[in-house]
Every structure is written in structure tokens, then in C-alpha cells.
Enzyme design. Sequence first.
Site, PDB file in Angstrom:
ATOM      1  N   SER A 131       0.674  -1.381  -0.059  1.00  0.00           N
ATOM      2  CA  SER A 131       0.228   0.150   0.268  1.00  0.00           C
ATOM      3  C   SER A 131       0.671   1.069   0.084  1.00  0.00           C
ATOM      4  O   SER A 131       1.532   1.623   0.602  1.00  0.00           O
ATOM      5  CB  SER A 131      -1.097  -0.460   1.330  1.00  0.00           C
ATOM      6  N   HIS A 171      -1.659  -0.618  -4.196  1.00  0.00           N
ATOM      7  CA  HIS A 171      -2.550  -1.003  -3.306  1.00  0.00           C
ATOM      8  C   HIS A 171      -2.785   0.467  -3.001  1.00  0.00           C
ATOM      9  O   HIS A 171      -1.401   1.233  -2.593  1.00  0.00           O
ATOM     10  CB  HIS A 171      -2.710  -1.508  -1.976  1.00  0.00           C
ATOM     11  N   ASP A 190      -5.287   3.712  -1.545  1.00  0.00           N
ATOM     12  CA  ASP A 190      -5.871   4.014  -0.522  1.00  0.00           C
ATOM     13  C   ASP A 190      -6.340   5.242  -0.986  1.00  0.00           C
ATOM     14  O   ASP A 190      -6.000   6.130  -0.150  1.00  0.00           O
ATOM     15  CB  ASP A 190      -5.164   3.571   0.893  1.00  0.00           C
ATOM     16  N   MET A 235      -8.768   7.688   0.372  1.00  0.00           N
ATOM     17  CA  MET A 235      -9.814   8.093   2.028  1.00  0.00           C
ATOM     18  C   MET A 235     -10.191   9.899   1.343  1.00  0.00           C
ATOM     19  O   MET A 235      -9.646  10.287   1.451  1.00  0.00           O
ATOM     20  CB  MET A 235      -8.938   8.309   2.815  1.00  0.00           C
ATOM     21  N   HIS A 270      -8.928   0.644  -3.344  1.00  0.00           N
ATOM     22  CA  HIS A 270      -9.453   1.289  -2.648  1.00  0.00           C
ATOM     23  C   HIS A 270     -10.329   1.709  -2.173  1.00  0.00           C
ATOM     24  O   HIS A 270      -9.851   2.845  -1.644  1.00  0.00           O
ATOM     25  CB  HIS A 270      -8.770  -0.305  -1.308  1.00  0.00           C
ATOM     26  N   MET A 306     -12.774   4.263   0.275  1.00  0.00           N
ATOM     27  CA  MET A 306     -12.971   4.238   1.668  1.00  0.00           C
ATOM     28  C   MET A 306     -13.401   5.207   1.254  1.00  0.00           C
ATOM     29  O   MET A 306     -13.169   6.878   1.815  1.00  0.00           O
ATOM     30  CB  MET A 306     -12.203   3.941   2.292  1.00  0.00           C
ATOM     31  N   MET A 324     -11.413  -5.973   5.751  1.00  0.00           N
ATOM     32  CA  MET A 324     -10.153  -5.781   6.593  1.00  0.00           C
ATOM     33  C   MET A 324      -9.827  -5.314   8.143  1.00  0.00           C
ATOM     34  O   MET A 324     -11.363  -6.741   9.254  1.00  0.00           O
ATOM     35  CB  MET A 324     -11.013  -4.019   7.027  1.00  0.00           C
ATOM     36  N   GLY A 348      -9.312   3.859   7.283  1.00  0.00           N
ATOM     37  CA  GLY A 348      -8.260   5.027   7.897  1.00  0.00           C
ATOM     38  C   GLY A 348      -7.252   5.587   8.208  1.00  0.00           C
ATOM     39  O   GLY A 348      -6.877   6.573   7.916  1.00  0.00           O
ATOM     40  N   PHE A 349      -6.848   4.206   8.686  1.00  0.00           N
ATOM     41  CA  PHE A 349      -4.965   4.875   9.324  1.00  0.00           C
ATOM     42  C   PHE A 349      -4.296   3.511   8.941  1.00  0.00           C
ATOM     43  O   PHE A 349      -4.719   2.630   8.570  1.00  0.00           O
ATOM     44  CB  PHE A 349      -4.608   5.000  10.195  1.00  0.00           C
ATOM     45  N   GLY A 350      -2.795   3.678   8.049  1.00  0.00           N
ATOM     46  CA  GLY A 350      -2.201   2.809   7.970  1.00  0.00           C
ATOM     47  C   GLY A 350      -1.769   2.608   9.857  1.00  0.00           C
ATOM     48  O   GLY A 350      -1.154   3.331  10.375  1.00  0.00           O
ATOM     49  N   GLY A 351      -0.446   1.123   9.826  1.00  0.00           N
ATOM     50  CA  GLY A 351       0.338   1.485  11.544  1.00  0.00           C
ATOM     51  C   GLY A 351      -0.648   0.942  12.385  1.00  0.00           C
ATOM     52  O   GLY A 351       0.012   0.861  12.903  1.00  0.00           O
ATOM     53  N   GLY A 386      -2.211  -4.183   9.372  1.00  0.00           N
ATOM     54  CA  GLY A 386      -1.589  -4.740   9.899  1.00  0.00           C
ATOM     55  C   GLY A 386      -1.186  -5.291   9.691  1.00  0.00           C
ATOM     56  O   GLY A 386      -0.137  -6.711  10.530  1.00  0.00           O
ATOM     57  N   GLY A 426       1.099  -2.291   4.107  1.00  0.00           N
ATOM     58  CA  GLY A 426       1.457  -0.806   4.030  1.00  0.00           C
ATOM     59  C   GLY A 426       2.888  -1.319   4.789  1.00  0.00           C
ATOM     60  O   GLY A 426       4.095  -0.431   4.515  1.00  0.00           O
ATOM     61  N   SER A 427       2.670   0.087   6.238  1.00  0.00           N
ATOM     62  CA  SER A 427       3.794   0.096   7.006  1.00  0.00           C
ATOM     63  C   SER A 427       5.121  -1.375   6.818  1.00  0.00           C
ATOM     64  O   SER A 427       6.516  -0.805   7.007  1.00  0.00           O
ATOM     65  CB  SER A 427       3.348  -0.146   7.760  1.00  0.00           C
TER      66      SER A 427
HETATM   67  C1  DX5 Z   1      -6.250   1.581   6.100  1.00  0.00           C
HETATM   68  C2  DX5 Z   1      -6.377   0.841   5.013  1.00  0.00           C
HETATM   69  C3  DX5 Z   1      -4.980   0.073   4.678  1.00  0.00           C
HETATM   70  C4  DX5 Z   1      -3.351   0.007   4.864  1.00  0.00           C
HETATM   71  C5  DX5 Z   1      -1.825  -0.712   5.359  1.00  0.00           C
HETATM   72  O1  DX5 Z   1      -7.079   2.147   6.573  1.00  0.00           O
HETATM   73  O2  DX5 Z   1      -6.930   0.578   4.176  1.00  0.00           O
HETATM   74  O3  DX5 Z   1      -4.357  -0.349   3.576  1.00  0.00           O
HETATM   75  O4  DX5 Z   1      -2.668   1.439   3.952  1.00  0.00           O
HETATM   76  O5  DX5 Z   1      -1.361  -0.120   5.886  1.00  0.00           O
HETATM   77  P1  DX5 Z   1      -1.109  -1.229   7.258  1.00  0.00           P
HETATM   78  O6  DX5 Z   1      -0.359  -2.052   6.920  1.00  0.00           O
HETATM   79  O7  DX5 Z   1       0.137  -0.160   7.867  1.00  0.00           O
HETATM   80  O8  DX5 Z   1      -1.936  -1.349   8.045  1.00  0.00           O
HETATM   81 ZN    ZN Z   2      -6.437  -0.826   1.699  1.00  0.00          ZN
END
Ligand code: DX5
Ligand code: ZN
Length: 218
Positions: free
Chosen positions: A9, A34, A36, A38, A67, A69, A138, A143-146, A178, A198-199
Site C-alpha cells: 500500500s 494498493h 487507499d 480516503m 480501495h 474508502m 479489513m 482510515g489509517f496505516g500502521g 496490520g 503498508g507499514s
Molecule cells: C487502512 C488502509 C490500508 C493501510 C494498510 O485504512 O486500507 O490499506 O494502508 O496499512 P498497514 O499495512 O500499515 O496497516
Molecule cells: Zn486499503
Amino acid sequence: MNAPIIAPSVLAADFANLQRDVEMLNESQADWIHIDIMDGMFVPNISFGLPVCEAINKHAKKPLDVHLMIAQPDRYLEDFRNAGAATITVHYEACDHLHRTLQVIKSLDCKAGVALNPHTNVQLLEDIICDIDMVCIMSVNPGFGGQKFIENTYKKVRQLKEIIAENDAKTLIEIDGGVNATNAPLLMEAGADVLVAGSFVFKSLDPLATIEELKRIG
Ligand code: DX5
Ligand code: ZN
């Protein structure tokens, strides 16, 4: 067990060096990219929109896994196809007429995905499973990475795998949120096909090696 489809991502990429990071993914063993999107409405965060997706598409040599959102995603399906999406995933919770939305995505020649928030039961997709190319489970609140991986995800993957088998569907199962090298093998064992990360990829010292590590699982 097959090797996973890996979809890093770019939400965790360096936005000031997006071209460099996309080129890194081109050289990597990643299968998809990927993206994202938002809107600050459906989720409490704003990431980026169409122009950034187009810019990524200009440099990407791998399919874009978009994706959405966003609230009322029907308004933007064609725009994201034009911005390079190979797969468009909408949220179950954001669609009043999900079956119709999926038909529109397919009529645009994209693969149609449905994402489920952690509180949404996989059984809700039983009646339309054959119309869905991919379900994105999900494993964090979108909404957020990490964020921390939610352990209940394994159960959902197993339940969904059963629904897919019972209906003789070809639907892929994607896991988003995650994902790391510890939970990835367990997710594959439970029946996942696609891993978003992502992270774990972008914050690692060697993203290329980290992608390779994920790809070796399965
Ligand atoms: C969360 C996103 C994910 C996010 C994953 O809302 O849809 O795609 O980028 O990031 P990590 O792998 O850091 O959880
Ligand atoms: Zn995503």
C-alpha cells in the site's frame, strides 16, 4: 497453499518521492499496487484522490488495486477506471445497492471488490458472492496505516472461504491492515489469497527484501 498475491500500500510510501517508491515496487516481487483513497467522510482521514492515482499509474508497471474508502463510491467509479484502476473495491457499508455497483464496476472492465469493516459479518455477502471478484477483509478499522491487526480476522477468513467453496465461486480473499511476517502465514493457512502491506513494507529497512519475504510465504 499458493504463494500470496502481494499488494503493497503506497499509503505508507514517501509522498514527496512517490515516483521513486513506485519504481521500487516495479522492480520488486509485488504483484499489485494498493491505492487507499480516503475522503474524510466515510473514514476520519483524507489520503489523496484522482490526480495522485493518475500520477502513480503513469509510472506503475503493475495493476492498481484501488480501495475506495469513500461515501457513495458510485459517483467516482468511471473516474478511477480512467485513472488506471484494474480492481475497484468499494465498502459494503458505503453502498445502498451493492449488487448494482458491482455490475457497474464490471461494465467498466475492472475487477469488482467489496471491503468489509471489522464489525461486518461475512455472511452478508452470501447472496452475491458469485458476483464479487475479491472480498477485502479489513483487519483494522479503515482510515489509517500502521494500526494493530485484529485477531478475529482469521475466523472471518475461514468463514468466507467456506461460503466461497459452497457457492463454487472464484472470489479472492484480500486482507488489509496490520499485515506482517508473523500473521501472514496464519492468514494464508486460513484461506487468504492477497496480502496488503503498508507499514511493514515501507517502514522496513529494505522494502524489496520485505516484499520478497512476504512473497515466500505459502
Ligand atoms: C487502512 C488502509 C490500508 C493501510 C494498510 O485504512 O486500507 O490499506 O494502508 O496499512 P498497514 O499495512 O500499515 O496497516
Ligand atoms: Zn486499503
